[in-house]
Enzyme design. Sequence first.
Site, PDB file in Angstrom:
ATOM      1  N   ASP A 189      -8.323   0.948   0.036  1.00  0.00           N
ATOM      2  CA  ASP A 189      -7.481  -0.011   0.755  1.00  0.00           C
ATOM      3  C   ASP A 189      -6.287   0.671   1.417  1.00  0.00           C
ATOM      4  O   ASP A 189      -5.384   0.011   1.919  1.00  0.00           O
ATOM      5  CB  ASP A 189      -7.010  -1.124  -0.180  1.00  0.00           C
ATOM      6  CG  ASP A 189      -6.167  -0.611  -1.350  1.00  0.00           C
ATOM      7  OD1 ASP A 189      -5.914   0.624  -1.424  1.00  0.00           O
ATOM      8  OD2 ASP A 189      -5.770  -1.425  -2.200  1.00  0.00           O
ATOM      9  N   ASP A 211      -9.199  -2.905  -6.850  1.00  0.00           N
ATOM     10  CA  ASP A 211      -9.408  -4.167  -6.156  1.00  0.00           C
ATOM     11  C   ASP A 211      -8.828  -4.039  -4.756  1.00  0.00           C
ATOM     12  O   ASP A 211      -7.608  -4.008  -4.579  1.00  0.00           O
ATOM     13  CB  ASP A 211      -8.739  -5.317  -6.921  1.00  0.00           C
ATOM     14  CG  ASP A 211      -9.040  -6.688  -6.315  1.00  0.00           C
ATOM     15  OD1 ASP A 211      -9.506  -6.738  -5.155  1.00  0.00           O
ATOM     16  OD2 ASP A 211      -8.792  -7.692  -7.000  1.00  0.00           O
ATOM     17  N   SER A 264       7.538  14.703  12.549  1.00  0.00           N
ATOM     18  CA  SER A 264       8.037  15.364  11.346  1.00  0.00           C
ATOM     19  C   SER A 264       9.460  14.931  10.987  1.00  0.00           C
ATOM     20  O   SER A 264       9.839  14.960   9.817  1.00  0.00           O
ATOM     21  CB  SER A 264       7.981  16.880  11.515  1.00  0.00           C
ATOM     22  OG  SER A 264       8.636  17.285  12.712  1.00  0.00           O
TER      23      SER A 264
END
Length: 534
Positions: A189, A211, A264
């Site tokens: 995810d 999950d 950066s």
Amino acid sequence: MKFPWKRRLAAPLFFLLALHTSASPASNDQPAMGHSSSHACVGCVLVMSVIEQLAQVHNSTAQAAMERLCSYLPEKLFLKSTCYLVIHLFGSDIIKLLSADMNADVVCHALEFCKQDAGRPLCHLYPPPKVSVFLLCSDGSFFFFLSPSLQKYPQSNSDICSLPFLAKICQEIKSALKNSVPFKDADSDKYSVFSSLRGYHWRGRDCNDHDKTVYPGRRSDNWDVHQDSNCNGIWGVDPKDGIPYEKKFCEGSQPRGVILLGDSAGAHFHIAPEWITASQMSLKSFLNLPTALSDEFDWPQFSGVTGFLDSTSGIKEDSIYLRLRKRNHCNHRDYQNISKNGCLTFRFHLWLCSLSRNQLLDHPAIVIYAMIGNDVCNGKTDPVPEMTTPEKLYSKVMETLKYLNSHLPNGSHVIFYGLADGTFLWDHLHNRYHPLGQLNKDVTYAQLYSFLNCLQISPCHGWMSANKTLRTLTSERAALLSRTLKTVATREKFTNFNLFYMDFAFQEITEEWQRRGGQPWQLIEPVDGFHPSE
């Protein structure tokens, strides 16, 4: 003299300490000295300088100084064991060179980490030697030095990641660099329970990595009666009135996350001065080096947009994320730092897909687009032709905005930051001593800039240059690109977010810092002499 097998084993240490140049924009062509060999050259010169200075500070031999440096390194990522292996197999040649009063440049040219190609100048940080020197090496052969050029030796192009004890580490780092998503993410995810390798240092910590419907920033699932679906720490039901805590505290509070699309500077690139300052080195100096390596020498957990930890230097974090969290605890953990060392506008699409936002399931977000330097910064001998043009910037920014409009929930905001004016760098740093030069007063920032420019790996040749005309041209292009961003923000409209523009107000920042008693040069990272400091 040929010793490629020794060069292979020395490479890991030099490579790790040379990674600070990875913040430089990638090049489209091949300079005379390839980027990998140039980075290795810088790393070697840094390490040899540190060994020399450790010997000086502690009034010891070069052998003792090398052993002292290794003793300071942590075991993680095999740093200590690699260092001792380098000493065992490589140290005698280094000792002979340093004992003959050869400076770090000469040592690294002799060891073939630095080289001078035909028709190219000799790149050096320190003054080149003026005399010829013979040195007997451990294998009975001779080094022969000629000023101003050095004898050439066969090069080894071995990949350090082929070393068995580094293969796994390299694979993890390469994977994180390529995808800009957490390497360890069980449910895919884009959120992780691990901190580095694009983990929760970069985006909110996952509270259930098994999950994929549970992650920071999503709207609560049924007011989170049974579980914390958005990882903000608010879930369950108040037993006094039966009202879910998420509903009680967050309903109508307009939660929203913060997302940084940057380079950066936004990732807060930082090389700790104590890593290269012999007089400050101790067992504590390198404790955070393994974490820094696995985070690409970035410290997003301390950045001005997504930072959530107080600095180890004692600076109290006051990031945009923490301000949002302070206003509304429902924003807890809802941050994403999608920044990339060396990122330019026309390449950002390569990493934009790592953004995590679902239009239907997630809260709106404040997106900050801050490419403050790389579109005008490169290490080329003639950097101007490589700078992004206003037309190309407009085209690529519009592509990014269209992508965001198709992914951000309605009610979001996008804020452009203008480019910085980097003339500040030369004006305030060029005649100051770099951390490597503070002990013997022998290396200024002007010398460092010249060294990096010669190797064609400067973070920004246009501003880190003694050429005033070039610095002016670079600032003029930066101002032109900023005006282009402002034009886009003024003219373009999108259905799912409002668009704003803000100048990168470095002059106002400097004035405020001086009012607090600070000096302008303190606003720049001391080791690389380029990035904004914390």
